[in-house]
Scaffold this motif. Structure first.
Motif, PDB file in Angstrom:
ATOM      1  N   ARG A 175       0.868  -1.137  -0.085  1.00  0.00           N
ATOM      2  CA  ARG A 175       0.044  -0.056  -0.047  1.00  0.00           C
ATOM      3  C   ARG A 175       0.876   1.221   0.044  1.00  0.00           C
ATOM      4  NH1 ARG A 175      -5.161  -1.116   0.679  1.00  0.00           N
ATOM      5  NH2 ARG A 175      -5.535  -3.217   1.413  1.00  0.00           N
ATOM      6  N   GLU A 176       1.884   1.239   0.890  1.00  0.00           N
ATOM      7  CA  GLU A 176       2.786   2.328   0.773  1.00  0.00           C
ATOM      8  C   GLU A 176       3.433   2.440  -0.685  1.00  0.00           C
ATOM      9  OE1 GLU A 176       5.371   2.792   4.013  1.00  0.00           O
ATOM     10  OE2 GLU A 176       3.679   2.875   5.601  1.00  0.00           O
ATOM     11  N   LEU A 177       3.776   1.564  -1.353  1.00  0.00           N
ATOM     12  CA  LEU A 177       4.366   1.377  -2.531  1.00  0.00           C
ATOM     13  C   LEU A 177       3.721   2.273  -3.542  1.00  0.00           C
ATOM     14  CD1 LEU A 177       6.804   0.795  -4.528  1.00  0.00           C
ATOM     15  CD2 LEU A 177       5.563  -1.636  -4.816  1.00  0.00           C
ATOM     16  N   ALA A 178       2.298   1.951  -3.635  1.00  0.00           N
ATOM     17  CA  ALA A 178       1.382   2.379  -4.391  1.00  0.00           C
ATOM     18  C   ALA A 178       1.390   4.000  -4.205  1.00  0.00           C
ATOM     19  CB  ALA A 178       0.127   1.748  -4.475  1.00  0.00           C
ATOM     20  N   GLU A 179       1.099   4.331  -2.977  1.00  0.00           N
ATOM     21  CA  GLU A 179       1.082   5.654  -2.806  1.00  0.00           C
ATOM     22  C   GLU A 179       2.383   6.742  -2.885  1.00  0.00           C
ATOM     23  OE1 GLU A 179       0.040   9.426  -1.579  1.00  0.00           O
ATOM     24  OE2 GLU A 179      -0.987   7.821  -2.266  1.00  0.00           O
ATOM     25  N   CYS A 180       3.543   5.871  -2.813  1.00  0.00           N
ATOM     26  CA  CYS A 180       4.955   6.533  -2.720  1.00  0.00           C
ATOM     27  C   CYS A 180       5.054   6.739  -4.577  1.00  0.00           C
ATOM     28  CB  CYS A 180       5.879   5.807  -2.311  1.00  0.00           C
ATOM     29  SG  CYS A 180       5.944   6.236  -0.448  1.00  0.00           S
ATOM     30  N   TYR A 181       4.868   5.664  -5.259  1.00  0.00           N
ATOM     31  CA  TYR A 181       5.173   5.652  -6.620  1.00  0.00           C
ATOM     32  C   TYR A 181       4.087   6.663  -7.231  1.00  0.00           C
ATOM     33  CZ  TYR A 181       5.768   4.004 -11.386  1.00  0.00           C
ATOM     34  OH  TYR A 181       6.026   4.102 -12.746  1.00  0.00           O
ATOM     35  N   ALA A 182       2.754   6.562  -6.952  1.00  0.00           N
ATOM     36  CA  ALA A 182       1.914   7.804  -7.519  1.00  0.00           C
ATOM     37  C   ALA A 182       2.232   9.089  -7.035  1.00  0.00           C
ATOM     38  CB  ALA A 182       0.560   7.482  -6.809  1.00  0.00           C
ATOM     39  N   ALA A 183       2.789   9.435  -5.954  1.00  0.00           N
ATOM     40  CA  ALA A 183       3.188  10.701  -5.460  1.00  0.00           C
ATOM     41  C   ALA A 183       4.378  10.972  -6.532  1.00  0.00           C
ATOM     42  CB  ALA A 183       3.507  10.583  -4.163  1.00  0.00           C
ATOM     43  N   GLY A 184       5.180  10.131  -6.568  1.00  0.00           N
ATOM     44  CA  GLY A 184       6.347  10.390  -7.385  1.00  0.00           C
ATOM     45  C   GLY A 184       6.082  10.861  -8.916  1.00  0.00           C
ATOM     46  N   ALA A 185       5.182  10.235  -9.153  1.00  0.00           N
ATOM     47  CA  ALA A 185       4.761  10.319 -10.642  1.00  0.00           C
ATOM     48  C   ALA A 185       3.810  11.856 -10.890  1.00  0.00           C
ATOM     49  CB  ALA A 185       3.748   9.211 -11.073  1.00  0.00           C
ATOM     50  N   GLU A 186       3.235  12.305  -9.554  1.00  0.00           N
ATOM     51  CA  GLU A 186       2.356  13.393  -9.861  1.00  0.00           C
ATOM     52  C   GLU A 186       3.031  14.558  -9.174  1.00  0.00           C
ATOM     53  OE1 GLU A 186      -1.027  12.329  -7.445  1.00  0.00           O
ATOM     54  OE2 GLU A 186      -1.600  10.538  -8.688  1.00  0.00           O
ATOM     55  N   GLY A 187       4.403  14.345  -8.623  1.00  0.00           N
ATOM     56  CA  GLY A 187       5.321  15.478  -8.312  1.00  0.00           C
ATOM     57  C   GLY A 187       4.876  15.959  -6.929  1.00  0.00           C
ATOM     58  N   ARG A 188       4.366  15.120  -6.016  1.00  0.00           N
ATOM     59  CA  ARG A 188       3.825  15.528  -4.603  1.00  0.00           C
ATOM     60  C   ARG A 188       4.373  14.732  -3.852  1.00  0.00           C
ATOM     61  NH1 ARG A 188       0.209  12.046  -2.854  1.00  0.00           N
ATOM     62  NH2 ARG A 188      -0.931  10.590  -4.605  1.00  0.00           N
ATOM     63  N   GLU A 189       4.020  14.984  -2.429  1.00  0.00           N
ATOM     64  CA  GLU A 189       4.799  14.482  -1.102  1.00  0.00           C
ATOM     65  C   GLU A 189       3.519  13.190  -1.048  1.00  0.00           C
ATOM     66  OE1 GLU A 189       7.158  14.370   1.180  1.00  0.00           O
ATOM     67  OE2 GLU A 189       8.035  15.142  -0.638  1.00  0.00           O
ATOM     68  N   PRO A 190       4.048  11.716  -0.762  1.00  0.00           N
ATOM     69  CA  PRO A 190       3.070  10.813  -0.350  1.00  0.00           C
ATOM     70  C   PRO A 190       2.175  11.095   0.981  1.00  0.00           C
ATOM     71  CG  PRO A 190       5.187  10.249   0.088  1.00  0.00           C
ATOM     72  CD  PRO A 190       5.456  11.429  -0.502  1.00  0.00           C
ATOM     73  N   GLU A 191       1.148  10.859   0.991  1.00  0.00           N
ATOM     74  CA  GLU A 191       0.410  10.879   2.301  1.00  0.00           C
ATOM     75  C   GLU A 191       0.373   9.477   2.671  1.00  0.00           C
ATOM     76  OE1 GLU A 191      -3.994  11.911   0.935  1.00  0.00           O
ATOM     77  OE2 GLU A 191      -2.978  13.675  -0.198  1.00  0.00           O
ATOM     78  N   LEU A 192       1.139   9.393   3.670  1.00  0.00           N
ATOM     79  CA  LEU A 192       1.233   7.960   4.684  1.00  0.00           C
ATOM     80  C   LEU A 192       1.059   8.592   5.997  1.00  0.00           C
ATOM     81  CD1 LEU A 192       4.784   7.173   2.982  1.00  0.00           C
ATOM     82  CD2 LEU A 192       2.631   6.326   2.540  1.00  0.00           C
ATOM     83  N   PRO A 193       0.422   7.450   6.711  1.00  0.00           N
ATOM     84  CA  PRO A 193       0.140   7.505   8.205  1.00  0.00           C
ATOM     85  C   PRO A 193       1.392   7.759   8.977  1.00  0.00           C
ATOM     86  CG  PRO A 193      -0.137   5.240   7.406  1.00  0.00           C
ATOM     87  CD  PRO A 193       0.199   5.971   6.260  1.00  0.00           C
ATOM     88  N   GLU A 194       1.354   8.269  10.097  1.00  0.00           N
ATOM     89  CA  GLU A 194       2.328   8.426  11.017  1.00  0.00           C
ATOM     90  C   GLU A 194       2.745   7.163  11.842  1.00  0.00           C
ATOM     91  OE1 GLU A 194       2.747  11.679  13.772  1.00  0.00           O
ATOM     92  OE2 GLU A 194       1.817  13.132  12.466  1.00  0.00           O
ATOM     93  N   LEU A 195       3.904   6.730  12.052  1.00  0.00           N
ATOM     94  CA  LEU A 195       4.140   5.485  12.642  1.00  0.00           C
ATOM     95  C   LEU A 195       4.236   6.117  14.057  1.00  0.00           C
ATOM     96  CD1 LEU A 195       6.899   4.101  10.031  1.00  0.00           C
ATOM     97  CD2 LEU A 195       4.319   3.753  10.205  1.00  0.00           C
ATOM     98  N   PRO A 196       3.580   5.324  14.916  1.00  0.00           N
ATOM     99  CA  PRO A 196       3.482   5.738  16.436  1.00  0.00           C
ATOM    100  C   PRO A 196       4.714   5.305  16.981  1.00  0.00           C
ATOM    101  CG  PRO A 196       1.911   3.942  15.687  1.00  0.00           C
ATOM    102  CD  PRO A 196       2.425   4.159  14.742  1.00  0.00           C
ATOM    103  N   LEU A 197       5.329   4.095  16.662  1.00  0.00           N
ATOM    104  CA  LEU A 197       6.445   3.795  17.354  1.00  0.00           C
ATOM    105  C   LEU A 197       7.368   2.972  16.599  1.00  0.00           C
ATOM    106  CD1 LEU A 197       6.074   0.577  19.740  1.00  0.00           C
ATOM    107  CD2 LEU A 197       4.429   1.051  17.994  1.00  0.00           C
ATOM    108  N   ALA A 198       8.753   2.914  16.642  1.00  0.00           N
ATOM    109  CA  ALA A 198       9.670   1.852  15.936  1.00  0.00           C
ATOM    110  C   ALA A 198       9.412   0.541  16.323  1.00  0.00           C
ATOM    111  CB  ALA A 198      10.975   2.437  16.192  1.00  0.00           C
ATOM    112  N   TYR A 199       9.944  -0.289  15.240  1.00  0.00           N
ATOM    113  CA  TYR A 199       9.747  -1.817  15.717  1.00  0.00           C
ATOM    114  C   TYR A 199      10.712  -2.113  16.656  1.00  0.00           C
ATOM    115  CZ  TYR A 199       9.765  -6.600  15.256  1.00  0.00           C
ATOM    116  OH  TYR A 199       9.666  -7.850  15.600  1.00  0.00           O
TER     117      TYR A 199
END
Length: 453
Positions: A175-199
């Motif tokens: 899902r993140e790949l789809a959003e990041c690729y689309a954002a790159g193609a459209e020249g914008r920042e990807p809309e991704l959820p904040e990560l509440p903690l590190a693994y």
């Protein structure tokens, strides 16, 4: 992609490097800058398994998709780099230290996209890519490749080691790949959820959590359970190798509808009923009333775990009780009771339960569960969004792993109005005809757990 001969030559050269120079090379690659943290309990087991048999690829998590459209490899590479920058486990190395195994998180950096030409059958190169072992000490626990047919038709292959990801994490990645690729193609920042903690924060907290009462409860329920001893076609090797093969099977829609009616009337879930049918099949073939079946669970009991790529999955040991030759209704009731008791303790680390049981050491068998069963609620294709930017994507199943996590392991998922399944099995013990017969017997047994319309 690097050829097998080139890789073998490189590994041979690295193996002959003096220890002090090898350590210097690691520092040059940035490991000294990595932030060290403990492994989760599940990660530690996977790390020991990788050290026990470095060639074992049963814990590889592959995902391959055909991409059609004007594929832009540079945007794919940038998207993977963005994802790795967000999820630290994708930048981790796993090393032994004086305090035991530790994971070292490296600073963000470019993710290499291996490239190759696809001139014929994709199965051989995909098989080689999927089943190429990871060196978890010196390389990331994942890799990606793009095989080109032409500029508008390519095969994207992703492989993650289970020490860094599970099935849920793969869905997050896609899902993140789809959003990041689309954002790159459209020249914008990807809309991704904040990560509440590190693994690593999760791993540290998981190690410190008091699970003593839950471990004691499950160990008491599982004490004295015998090995599942299915009749083997070949002599059992002195040491478990995990070498495996697989057969596929299907359950028709009419049978599935009957199973759903049975589930509703007997107040069970379809998973419980399928588990009952699987236990009945194994018990009949092995001539046993008592054994365990392992069940993988997501292990994401808190909402804050949902958007994180990492290895959260756990295994539950479900003990079969076939005493007194129970019919379908009675067996389903027994399974329901056992599954509910196990599921309410789904966060109890499987490794701690095994340790508490103090099982006799037997290198020829896996501890506790020789069989596994999993039911996926969504079709395999649905794990991937239908589009990645302006590209259409179609799941490619590939050849799968050459290894298996259990002597017999069944995974099922919806297909049309029915169910599809794959039975992985130990190729050291069983032949393909015997396992096809077992799969057919299982599907026939499912028919006994149905009610007519």
């Amino acid at each position: 992609m690097i050829s097998p001969d080139q890789r073998a030559a490189l590994l041979d050269r690295l193996a002959r490097v003096a220890p002090e120079r090898r350590e210097a090379l690691r520092r040059t690659l940035g490991e000294k800058q990595g932030v060290a943290g403990p492994l989760s309990t599940g990660q530690e087991r996977l790390w020991f398994l990788s050290r026990f048999d470095p060639a074992d690829t049963s814990y590889h998590v592959p995902w391959c998709v055909w991409l059609r459209g004007p594929v832009r490899p540079e945007l794919l590479a940038a998207a993977f780099t963005r994802i790795a920058g967000r999820h630290e486990v994708l930048r981790t190395r796993f090393r032994m230290t004086g305090a035991g195994p530790r994971q070292f998180v490296l600073p963000p950096g470019p993710v290499p996209l291996e490239r190759g030409e696809l001139l014929g059958d994709p199965a051989p190169p995909v098989d080689a890519f999927v089943n190429r072992p990871f060196d978890l000490e010196v390389e990331p626990p994942w890799r990606v490749a793009l095989l080109r047919v032409n500029d508008r038709h390519m095969l994207l292959c992703i492989v993650l080691h289970h020490i860094a990801a599970d099935g849920w994490a793969l869905d997050v990645l896609m899902r993140e790949l789809a959003e990041c690729y689309a954002a790159g193609a459209e020249g914008r920042e990807p809309e991704l959820p904040e990560l509440p903690l590190a693994y690593t924060a999760y791993a540290a907290a998981e190690r410190e959590r008091d699970t003593g009462p839950q471990v004691a409860f499950l160990a008491e329920r599982l004490a004295g359970v015998p090995f599942l001893d299915l009749p083997a076609d070949r002599p059992r090797p002195a040491r478990w190798t995990g070498r495996g093969a697989a057969v596929r099977f299907q359950v028709p829609g009419e049978t599935v509808r009957g199973l759903e009616r049975f589930s509703r009337r007997e107040r069970c879930t379809p998973f419980m009923v399928l588990m009952a049918a699987f236990q009945a099949t194994l018990g009949a073939v092995a001539g046993q009333e008592d054994f365990c079946v392992g069940v993988p669970v997501a292990g994401r009991s808190k909402d804050e775990y949902a958007p994180i790529i990492g290895s959260f999955a756990n295994t539950l040991a479900v003990r079969a009780d076939l005493s007194g030759n129970p019919g379908p209704v009675e067996l389903a009731k027994r399974v329901r009771k056992t599954v509910i008791a196990a599921m309410t303790r789904a966060d109890t680390p499987y490794e701690k339960v095994i340790a508490a049981l103090r099982l006799p050491r037997d290198l020829s068998r896996l501890p506790l569960c020789q069989a596994m069963f999993a039911l996926q609620n969504t079709p395999q294709d649905d794990m991937l969004r239908p589009d990645i930017g302006d590209l259409s994507a179609e799941f490619y199943p590939g050849p799968g792993s050459r290894y298996t996590k259990a002597e017999v392991a069944v995974q099922m998922w919806p297909l049309g109005d029915g169910l599809a399944g794959i039975l992985d099995y130990s190729a050291d013990l069983f032949t393909e005809p015997a396992m096809r017969s077992l799969a057919e017997r299982f599907t026939e047994t499912i028919g006994a757990f149905t009610y007519p319309a």
